[in-house]
Motif scaffolding. Structure first.
Motif, PDB file in Angstrom:
ATOM      1  N   GLU A   8       0.644  -1.128  -0.055  1.00  0.00           N
ATOM      2  CA  GLU A   8       0.156  -0.085  -0.089  1.00  0.00           C
ATOM      3  C   GLU A   8       0.922   1.156   0.267  1.00  0.00           C
ATOM      4  N   ARG A   9       2.172   1.006   0.002  1.00  0.00           N
ATOM      5  CA  ARG A   9       3.006   2.281  -0.018  1.00  0.00           C
ATOM      6  C   ARG A   9       4.471   1.908  -0.584  1.00  0.00           C
ATOM      7  N   LEU A  10       5.116   2.794  -0.823  1.00  0.00           N
ATOM      8  CA  LEU A  10       6.468   2.682  -1.526  1.00  0.00           C
ATOM      9  C   LEU A  10       7.480   1.863  -0.513  1.00  0.00           C
ATOM     10  N   GLY A  11       8.085   1.082  -1.036  1.00  0.00           N
ATOM     11  CA  GLY A  11       9.081   0.271  -0.250  1.00  0.00           C
ATOM     12  C   GLY A  11       8.807  -0.066   1.218  1.00  0.00           C
ATOM     13  N   PRO A  12       9.600  -0.544   2.115  1.00  0.00           N
ATOM     14  CA  PRO A  12      11.100  -0.711   1.775  1.00  0.00           C
ATOM     15  C   PRO A  12      11.344  -2.293   0.947  1.00  0.00           C
ATOM     16  N   GLN A  13      10.352  -3.169   0.815  1.00  0.00           N
ATOM     17  CA  GLN A  13      10.814  -4.492   0.240  1.00  0.00           C
ATOM     18  C   GLN A  13      10.794  -4.399  -1.328  1.00  0.00           C
ATOM     19  N   TYR A  14      10.019  -3.552  -1.894  1.00  0.00           N
ATOM     20  CA  TYR A  14       9.809  -3.337  -3.256  1.00  0.00           C
ATOM     21  C   TYR A  14       9.562  -4.703  -3.942  1.00  0.00           C
ATOM     22  N   GLU A  15       8.472  -5.130  -3.690  1.00  0.00           N
ATOM     23  CA  GLU A  15       8.062  -6.378  -4.008  1.00  0.00           C
ATOM     24  C   GLU A  15       7.920  -6.433  -5.524  1.00  0.00           C
ATOM     25  N   ALA A  16       8.440  -7.689  -6.117  1.00  0.00           N
ATOM     26  CA  ALA A  16       8.445  -7.583  -7.668  1.00  0.00           C
ATOM     27  C   ALA A  16       7.160  -8.104  -8.631  1.00  0.00           C
ATOM     28  N   CYS A  17       6.294  -8.447  -7.485  1.00  0.00           N
ATOM     29  CA  CYS A  17       4.712  -8.824  -8.022  1.00  0.00           C
ATOM     30  C   CYS A  17       4.150  -7.603  -8.850  1.00  0.00           C
ATOM     31  N   ASN A  18       4.638  -6.254  -8.620  1.00  0.00           N
ATOM     32  CA  ASN A  18       4.222  -5.130  -9.335  1.00  0.00           C
ATOM     33  C   ASN A  18       5.302  -4.069  -9.145  1.00  0.00           C
ATOM     34  N   ILE A  19       6.191  -3.986  -9.990  1.00  0.00           N
ATOM     35  CA  ILE A  19       7.135  -2.844  -9.940  1.00  0.00           C
ATOM     36  C   ILE A  19       7.489  -2.797 -11.461  1.00  0.00           C
ATOM     37  N   PHE A  20       8.237  -1.630 -11.607  1.00  0.00           N
ATOM     38  CA  PHE A  20       8.552  -1.119 -13.046  1.00  0.00           C
ATOM     39  C   PHE A  20      10.066  -0.619 -12.925  1.00  0.00           C
ATOM     40  N   TYR A  21      10.949  -1.227 -13.726  1.00  0.00           N
ATOM     41  CA  TYR A  21      12.238  -0.820 -13.763  1.00  0.00           C
ATOM     42  C   TYR A  21      12.621  -0.382 -15.101  1.00  0.00           C
ATOM     43  N   PRO A  22      13.328   1.048 -15.204  1.00  0.00           N
ATOM     44  CA  PRO A  22      14.051   1.264 -16.498  1.00  0.00           C
ATOM     45  C   PRO A  22      14.947   0.038 -16.988  1.00  0.00           C
ATOM     46  N   ARG A  23      14.857  -0.263 -18.375  1.00  0.00           N
ATOM     47  CA  ARG A  23      15.614  -1.278 -18.654  1.00  0.00           C
ATOM     48  C   ARG A  23      17.342  -0.928 -18.580  1.00  0.00           C
ATOM     49  N   GLU A  24      17.709   0.388 -18.643  1.00  0.00           N
ATOM     50  CA  GLU A  24      19.060   0.648 -18.485  1.00  0.00           C
ATOM     51  C   GLU A  24      19.512   0.485 -17.080  1.00  0.00           C
ATOM     52  N   LEU A  25      18.582   0.584 -16.019  1.00  0.00           N
ATOM     53  CA  LEU A  25      19.100   0.526 -14.761  1.00  0.00           C
ATOM     54  C   LEU A  25      19.325  -0.772 -14.545  1.00  0.00           C
ATOM     55  N   LEU A  26      18.143  -1.941 -14.880  1.00  0.00           N
ATOM     56  CA  LEU A  26      18.513  -3.188 -14.696  1.00  0.00           C
ATOM     57  C   LEU A  26      19.950  -3.498 -15.595  1.00  0.00           C
TER      58      LEU A  26
END
Length: 319
Positions: A147-165
């Motif tokens: 329900e809020r940002l972090g701190p676990q940053y679950e990958a069930c619903n997250i978006f990453y810039p490909r460049e960062l990956l």
């Protein structure tokens, strides 16, 4: 002429859950974002039964999604599945969700709106238990709520810039076949590399409520050892711990009760009774009766032991 890349690539790792995967793909077909604006990459992580491939074949025949699939010949874990997916992606923004999640129709549109306001940032969406499965919640169930940002940053619903990956190397596959904490580790490595984050409350996915039964629930408790690696690598993540030491408040109570056994009678009885009362309240909240109290105590003890084993292995103090 070469087709323009999509705005976002959706990566879905899966392993032998064809019914769940079918529901996830149906949710992606229902997206309000134009079909040509996103692609879907399903990574079959060594499924042992033919159901997964049958679902993917049916979906390809339907033609409603720009769908590609990657298959691992043997299971390698969700970290490896996500890595295979994003490395095959064509978009500059990569969305991760799981095969037991159903995205709400506005999921991608809402996330892209926030991403456009925060270019280059990691975008975390909101996750709730699937409302169609709420009756399954109980002592022997598992689901995820974010329900809020972090701190676990679950990958069930997250978006990453490909460049960062690419820059940080993606998910660390050292977390193993039964991964736990690899998504948190990736996020904190990214933060340490200078990444920014933002929350997209309208980018909603519904997570399944899994009915595990008592034995599978206890096996799940044994899987937390690997999470100690996160706290060893990233001391800042201790903000998510109870008293910066315990995985949660229930682990604190297990350790407190163990120490209470060595105390004088009245104080010992007081602390142990308090613990029992708190477990009884937890059982009632899960819709269970007094029979659940010893099970919950056993679960907490096993889980505390699993974290302690990881703490010894990775030489960090967490319980």
């Amino acid at each position: 002429m070469t087709a323009s890349p999509p705005q976002v690539s959706v990566v879905v790792p899966t392993h032998d859950r064809p019914e769940r995967l079918a529901a996830a793909l149906a949710g992606l077909r229902a997206q309000t974002l134009a079909p040509e604006a996103f692609e879907v990459i399903v990574v079959d992580d060594g499924s042992m039964t033919p159901g997964t491939q049958a679902i993917l074949s049916d979906e390809l025949s339907r033609g409603a999604l720009h769908l590609r699939s990657v298959r691992h010949r043997t299971p390698r874990g969700t970290a490896a599945g996500r890595n295979s997916g994003w490395r095959a992606a064509r978009a500059a923004l990569v969305a991760f969700t799981d095969d037991d999640c159903v995205p709400e129709a506005n999921w991608l549109t809402a996330a892209l709106t926030v991403s456009n306001r925060h270019p280059g940032a990691i975008i975390q969406g909101r996750t709730e238990p699937n409302p169609a499965e709420l009756e399954r919640r109980g002592v022997f169930s598992r689901t995820i709520r974010v329900e809020r940002l972090g701190p676990q940053y679950e990958a069930c619903n997250i978006f990453y810039p490909r460049e960062l990956l690419e820059r940080v190397g993606g998910f660390d596959e050292a977390f193993g076949l039964f991964s736990a904490g690899e998504d948190t580790d990736l996020a904190w490595r990214s933060l340490e590399a200078g990444a920014r984050t933002a929350f997209a409350p309208d980018a909603l996915v519904f997570h399944a409520v899994h009915e595990l039964g008592p034995l599978r629930t206890l096996r799940e408790a044994m899987r937390l050892s690997q999470t100690a690696l996160v706290f060893s690598r990233h001391p800042e993540t201790r903000v998510m711990l109870n008293r910066r030491l315990f995985w949660n408040g229930w682990h604190y109570l297990v350790i407190r009760s163990l120490f209470a056994l060595a105390l004088p009678g009245p104080l010992r009885r007081f602390l142990l009774t308090r613990h029992a009362m708190q477990l009884a309240a937890r059982a009632r909240a899960a819709g269970a009766g007094p029979w659940a109290v010893p099970f919950l105590l056993l679960y907490d003890a096993i889980e505390t032991g699993a974290v302690a084993r990881g703490a010894i292995r990775y030489r960090t103090l967490v319980l």
